[in-house]
Design an enzyme around this catalytic site. Sequence first.
Site, mmCIF file in Angstrom:
data_model
loop_
_atom_site.group_PDB
_atom_site.id
_atom_site.type_symbol
_atom_site.label_atom_id
_atom_site.label_comp_id
_atom_site.label_asym_id
_atom_site.label_seq_id
_atom_site.Cartn_x
_atom_site.Cartn_y
_atom_site.Cartn_z
ATOM 1 N N ALA A 106 0.806 -1.225 0.000
ATOM 2 C CA ALA A 106 0.000 0.000 0.000
ATOM 3 C C ALA A 106 0.836 1.270 0.000
ATOM 4 O O ALA A 106 0.302 2.363 -0.094
ATOM 5 C CB ALA A 106 -0.939 -0.001 1.204
ATOM 6 N N ARG A 159 9.593 7.797 -3.917
ATOM 7 C CA ARG A 159 10.925 7.967 -4.498
ATOM 8 C C ARG A 159 11.047 7.448 -5.937
ATOM 9 O O ARG A 159 12.070 7.627 -6.574
ATOM 10 C CB ARG A 159 11.976 7.303 -3.597
ATOM 11 N N LYS A 205 4.220 2.024 -7.605
ATOM 12 C CA LYS A 205 5.532 1.354 -7.564
ATOM 13 C C LYS A 205 5.450 -0.128 -7.893
ATOM 14 O O LYS A 205 6.247 -0.638 -8.684
ATOM 15 C CB LYS A 205 6.178 1.546 -6.194
ATOM 16 N N GLY A 260 5.432 -6.089 -1.269
ATOM 17 C CA GLY A 260 5.221 -5.907 -2.710
ATOM 18 C C GLY A 260 6.422 -5.325 -3.433
ATOM 19 O O GLY A 260 6.534 -5.454 -4.651
ATOM 20 N N GLU A 296 14.318 0.610 14.113
ATOM 21 C CA GLU A 296 14.362 1.229 12.786
ATOM 22 C C GLU A 296 15.503 2.238 12.708
ATOM 23 O O GLU A 296 15.905 2.813 13.724
ATOM 24 C CB GLU A 296 13.025 1.928 12.496
ATOM 25 N N TYR A 333 6.968 -7.348 -48.673
ATOM 26 C CA TYR A 333 5.945 -7.415 -47.635
ATOM 27 C C TYR A 333 4.987 -8.545 -48.002
ATOM 28 O O TYR A 333 4.395 -8.544 -49.090
ATOM 29 C CB TYR A 333 5.170 -6.100 -47.510
ATOM 30 N N ASN A 364 -2.525 -6.254 -49.393
ATOM 31 C CA ASN A 364 -3.578 -7.000 -48.686
ATOM 32 C C ASN A 364 -4.675 -6.110 -48.133
ATOM 33 O O ASN A 364 -5.672 -6.589 -47.655
ATOM 34 C CB ASN A 364 -2.967 -7.829 -47.553
ATOM 35 N N ARG A 390 2.245 -5.525 -67.364
ATOM 36 C CA ARG A 390 3.053 -4.296 -67.380
ATOM 37 C C ARG A 390 3.058 -3.780 -68.803
ATOM 38 O O ARG A 390 2.768 -4.524 -69.746
ATOM 39 C CB ARG A 390 4.474 -4.590 -66.905
HETATM 40 C C1 UD1 Z 1 10.591 -1.844 6.478
HETATM 41 C C2 UD1 Z 1 10.865 -2.351 7.895
HETATM 42 C C3 UD1 Z 1 12.354 -2.429 8.124
HETATM 43 C C4 UD1 Z 1 12.996 -3.313 7.083
HETATM 44 C C5 UD1 Z 1 12.630 -2.851 5.680
HETATM 45 C C6 UD1 Z 1 13.092 -3.888 4.679
HETATM 46 C C7 UD1 Z 1 9.018 -1.584 9.288
HETATM 47 C C8 UD1 Z 1 8.564 -0.561 10.262
HETATM 48 N N1 UD1 Z 1 10.257 -1.445 8.840
HETATM 49 O O1 UD1 Z 1 11.097 -0.524 6.399
HETATM 50 O O2 UD1 Z 1 12.627 -2.952 9.427
HETATM 51 O O3 UD1 Z 1 14.397 -3.296 7.269
HETATM 52 O O4 UD1 Z 1 11.206 -2.730 5.529
HETATM 53 O O5 UD1 Z 1 12.852 -3.480 3.355
HETATM 54 O O6 UD1 Z 1 8.270 -2.499 8.975
HETATM 55 N N2 UD1 Z 1 3.393 -0.467 3.464
HETATM 56 C C9 UD1 Z 1 2.008 -0.538 3.483
HETATM 57 N N3 UD1 Z 1 1.335 0.335 4.270
HETATM 58 C C10 UD1 Z 1 1.939 1.258 5.027
HETATM 59 C C11 UD1 Z 1 3.341 1.321 5.022
HETATM 60 C C12 UD1 Z 1 4.038 0.443 4.222
HETATM 61 O O7 UD1 Z 1 1.415 -1.360 2.797
HETATM 62 O O8 UD1 Z 1 1.225 2.006 5.731
HETATM 63 C C13 UD1 Z 1 4.125 -1.416 2.616
HETATM 64 C C14 UD1 Z 1 4.917 -0.724 1.528
HETATM 65 O O9 UD1 Z 1 4.145 -0.659 0.330
HETATM 66 C C15 UD1 Z 1 6.103 -1.645 1.341
HETATM 67 C C16 UD1 Z 1 6.277 -2.272 2.720
HETATM 68 O O10 UD1 Z 1 5.065 -2.095 3.414
HETATM 69 O O11 UD1 Z 1 5.844 -2.685 0.412
HETATM 70 C C17 UD1 Z 1 7.428 -1.666 3.493
HETATM 71 O O12 UD1 Z 1 7.176 -0.300 3.754
HETATM 72 P P1 UD1 Z 1 8.323 0.775 3.742
HETATM 73 O O13 UD1 Z 1 7.745 2.082 4.140
HETATM 74 O O14 UD1 Z 1 9.068 0.702 2.476
HETATM 75 O O15 UD1 Z 1 9.214 0.262 4.957
HETATM 76 P P2 UD1 Z 1 10.757 0.500 5.171
HETATM 77 O O16 UD1 Z 1 10.979 1.863 5.731
HETATM 78 O O17 UD1 Z 1 11.495 0.115 3.965
HETATM 79 CA CA CA Z 2 10.954 -0.339 1.644
#
Ligand code: UD1
Ligand code: CA
Length: 454
Positions: free
Chosen positions: A10, A15, A22, A101, A152, A364, A384, A438
């Site tokens: 979600a 970025r 994405k 995802g 984190e 062709y 054609n 021709r």
């Molecule tokens: C997360 C982990 C981190 C890990 C890293 C690995 C947490 C708090 N942190 O950080 O420990 O090292 O992944 O890649 O879990 N997403 C949702 N809903 C939200 C927020 C995120 O569906 O409200 C989904 C995003 O689409 C993504 C995944 O969760 O697929 C990870 O979210 P992201 O914000 O990228 O987490 P990171 O900061 O990378």
């Molecule tokens: Ca991530």
Amino acid sequence: MKLGIAILAAGRGTRMNSCRPKVLHPLAGKPLLGHVLDTAQALAPARICVIYGHHGAQVRKAFEGRPCNWILQEQQQGTGHALLQAKEALAELDRVLVLFGDVPLIRTDTLSRLLTEAADADLGLLTVQLEDPTGYGRILRDEAGRVRGIVEQGDADARELAIREVNTGILVARGAKLWNWLNRIGQDNAQGEYYLTDIVALAAAEGVSIATTQPRVPEEVLGVNDRLQLAKLERWFQYQQAEALLRQGVSLLDPHRIDIRGVLRVGRDVTLDINCLIEGEVQLGDGVSVGPNCCLKNCIIGAHTEILAHSVIEGARIGESVRIGPFARIRPQTVLSDRVRVGNFVEVKQSHIGRESKLNHLSYVGDTRIGNAVNLGAGTITCNYDGVQKHRTEIGDRAFIGSNTALVAPVQIGEDATIGAGSVIVRAAPPGKLTLARSRQRTIDHWTRPKKKS
Ligand code: UD1
Ligand code: CA
């Protein structure tokens, strides 16, 4: 033990700087989420939930017909909040595996290993040692090596930042415990979000067993946050495919210069020169050789066929010992029988070409059936299309079509017929005869060339 899989997808993907969500950006021709869904399906779980948010309709549409539950997370309040949205859908399952995802290359066998190694634990984490752990959650362990929690990047102190074992995000948890932990996490952290990772400290505090498993290579768990990471992962993935082909016995003149966006099946002693692009499902028979800069998409190429440089083949079935190119274009629904020759600047569309027929230069051929051993002179064109409809051309066995002939369809050329060069053929040409259409050549005897006035 019933397994449920939750795929978190979600996130905003800010970025990427893109209008496209994405998880729909392609890696090796397949959307990121498609990779994860395929891997999830390979584990044959009782249920797969995809938690989606941004551009929801677009994401769902891209995966129409997939056996999964779509769960909307209206506001992105963190990974813990995201997973909680799937509570109802996954409530009656014994274990829940969480995938991301945007972590596309996780392998089924790694996940199977995680499931096995965490079989007796309430929580199993997939962790990895990284040279540069920046951006990832760090794994906290006590002196005995037991996992105590995850911190984190934004919440870590200097000592914790030095830890190189990181959280991949992928974990498996016992359902009954998981929902209870999730209900207890807060959002008192640097990002003000509900962190899924906070369940680890809760589990540790309860004294339950926490298992950890590592992937075989770190690339499996690399996430895609921007296009640079996506491009790097694409290169890595392509090289893995190239290596697998080399081990299988395929000659690649440069394993760094081949791209496979789909599945390539090969016989023995196949050679691919540089810069070839393979898309969809492509099958190359024994001894096939593909020259440089060719694009092959959804096609079957028979044994010992030679495809010369800069040729494009899509949706076609090519026989054995055929020679195609250089600079040929074979379009969908074309069949080339054994030992056919298609030369430079020839386009063939939706046509059947019989054995040993030759279309060597600048032609062709569309909506046409050509028999065996036919010779099509340079510049032969099947007309054609009348601007409204497409019409068919039929050319019998051993016919000989002179150069620069226009065959205005619908039209039939009989077996063994010969067509004089430069003809415009609008009616059937009978078998075994010479047909010309021709103007006659004449010479004017008393003509003199005008001279310049001095
Ligand atoms: C997360 C982990 C981190 C890990 C890293 C690995 C947490 C708090 N942190 O950080 O420990 O090292 O992944 O890649 O879990 N997403 C949702 N809903 C939200 C927020 C995120 O569906 O409200 C989904 C995003 O689409 C993504 C995944 O969760 O697929 C990870 O979210 P992201 O914000 O990228 O987490 P990171 O900061 O990378
Ligand atoms: Ca991530």
